[in-house]
Design a protein around this motif. Structure first.
Motif, PDB file in Angstrom:
ATOM      1  N   LEU A 188      43.221  73.829  -2.149  1.00 41.15           N
ATOM      2  CA  LEU A 188      42.044  74.471  -1.581  1.00 41.15           C
ATOM      3  C   LEU A 188      41.867  74.018  -0.138  1.00 41.15           C
ATOM      4  N   LEU A 189      41.625  74.985   0.717  1.00 42.59           N
ATOM      5  CA  LEU A 189      41.430  74.731   2.142  1.00 42.59           C
ATOM      6  C   LEU A 189      39.940  74.731   2.464  1.00 42.59           C
ATOM      7  N   LYS A 190      39.570  73.999   3.485  1.00 37.19           N
ATOM      8  CA  LYS A 190      38.181  73.970   3.945  1.00 37.19           C
ATOM      9  C   LYS A 190      38.021  74.650   5.299  1.00 37.19           C
ATOM     10  N   GLY A 191      39.116  74.765   6.042  1.00 33.11           N
ATOM     11  CA  GLY A 191      39.036  75.138   7.443  1.00 33.11           C
ATOM     12  C   GLY A 191      39.068  73.870   8.272  1.00 33.11           C
ATOM     13  N   GLY A 192      39.777  73.924   9.396  1.00 29.85           N
ATOM     14  CA  GLY A 192      39.932  72.748  10.236  1.00 29.85           C
ATOM     15  C   GLY A 192      41.237  72.013  10.026  1.00 29.85           C
ATOM     16  N   GLU A 193      41.975  72.369   8.976  1.00 30.02           N
ATOM     17  CA  GLU A 193      43.272  71.729   8.746  1.00 30.02           C
ATOM     18  C   GLU A 193      44.309  72.223   9.766  1.00 30.02           C
ATOM     19  N   THR A 194      45.346  71.423   9.946  1.00 28.00           N
ATOM     20  CA  THR A 194      46.524  71.850  10.686  1.00 28.00           C
ATOM     21  C   THR A 194      47.703  71.857   9.718  1.00 28.00           C
ATOM     22  N   LEU A 195      48.327  72.993   9.565  1.00 28.26           N
ATOM     23  CA  LEU A 195      49.498  73.135   8.705  1.00 28.26           C
ATOM     24  C   LEU A 195      50.741  73.199   9.582  1.00 28.26           C
ATOM     25  N   GLU A 196      51.849  72.686   9.055  1.00 25.22           N
ATOM     26  CA  GLU A 196      53.080  72.677   9.841  1.00 25.22           C
ATOM     27  C   GLU A 196      54.159  73.469   9.125  1.00 25.22           C
ATOM     28  N   LEU A 197      54.857  74.280   9.893  1.00 30.40           N
ATOM     29  CA  LEU A 197      55.982  75.057   9.381  1.00 30.40           C
ATOM     30  C   LEU A 197      57.143  74.912  10.349  1.00 30.40           C
ATOM     31  N   SER A 198      58.140  74.156   9.943  1.00 27.41           N
ATOM     32  CA  SER A 198      59.371  73.999  10.727  1.00 27.41           C
ATOM     33  C   SER A 198      59.086  73.653  12.185  1.00 27.41           C
ATOM     34  N   GLY A 199      58.176  72.723  12.387  1.00 30.71           N
ATOM     35  CA  GLY A 199      57.868  72.271  13.740  1.00 30.71           C
ATOM     36  C   GLY A 199      56.753  73.035  14.422  1.00 30.71           C
TER      37      GLY A 199
END
Length: 221
Positions: free
Chosen positions: A121-132
């Protein structure tokens, strides 16, 4: 001379698939040469998109849902069956929507659809990473209570779900919609992104933030 940055890290590829009776835009996001990818929304008849993942050797590491309306989740069970164990991410405000045909609107359309709960579950404000590449998660409610936008600032890309369209905005007449929240999400979150940000919406063609700020008849900057 400063340290060299990885040029690929700022250049994600976004592949759009208009699926199902609502021509819902679902996306594959990946950063060549890495095979890792995200599946963003899974509508009715997702075969063309899922077959592309399988046939080209892409490796889905997450299924991210911009929101839980039926036309964005109808193919989720099929995707999970083809790629077991891939985590499904959704905003916490729609944590129960996948299993509730009234909340995900499938019941209202006469073909109730349910799916197992999301894995994260996401809240907003996260940083997700995909292959750099780094993507910010923005909570953009209004069209639905848990609508999210994913933006890659380095690449000037935003996947906005059904919040904003080319020349239009998301519907706010559903039971869980809120017009005031929708306008606020567009004005304070999306229109705060750089003008040259490419906007990939849940329906219709791509646009840019600057174009919508200047010309969108529903919400001006």
């Amino acid at each position: 001379m400063g340290p060299m940055s990885d040029p690929a890290a700022a250049n994600p590829l976004v592949e759009a698939y208009a699926l199902g009776p609502f021509a819902t835009n679902c996306y594959l996001v990946h950063v060549p040469p890495s095979p890792d990818c995200w599946i963003v929304d899974v509508s009715f008849n997702p075969g063309p998109m899922l077959d592309r993942v399988r046939d080209t050797g892409l490796n889905p590491i997450a299924i991210i849902l911009t929101h839980a309306h039926v036309d964005h989740i109808a193919g989720l069970n099929e995707a999970r069956a083809m790629f077991p164990g891939v985590p499904v991410l959704i905003h916490q405000a729609e944590a129960t929507h996948l299993g509730d045909p009234m909340l995900n609107l499938s019941g209202a359309y006469g073909f109730p659809i349910t799916a197992q709960p999301a894995d994260e579950l996401l809240k907003g404000g996260e940083t997700l990473e995909l292959s750099g590449s780094k993507w910010r998660v923005h909570w953009t409610p209004g069209h639905s209570p848990g609508g999210i936008t994913l933006s890659c600032d380095a690449a000037r890309i935003a996947l906005v779900g059904d919040t904003l369209f080319a020349g239009s905005i998301g519907r706010s007449d559903f039971p869980t919609s809120n017009e005031k929240d929708l306008i606020k999400s567009i004005q304070s979150v999306l229109y705060a992104l750089p003008d040259d940000t490419q906007v990939y919406a849940g329906h219709g063609p791509p646009t840019t933030i600057g174009h919508e700020k200047a010309t969108n008849p529903y919400v001006r900057a």
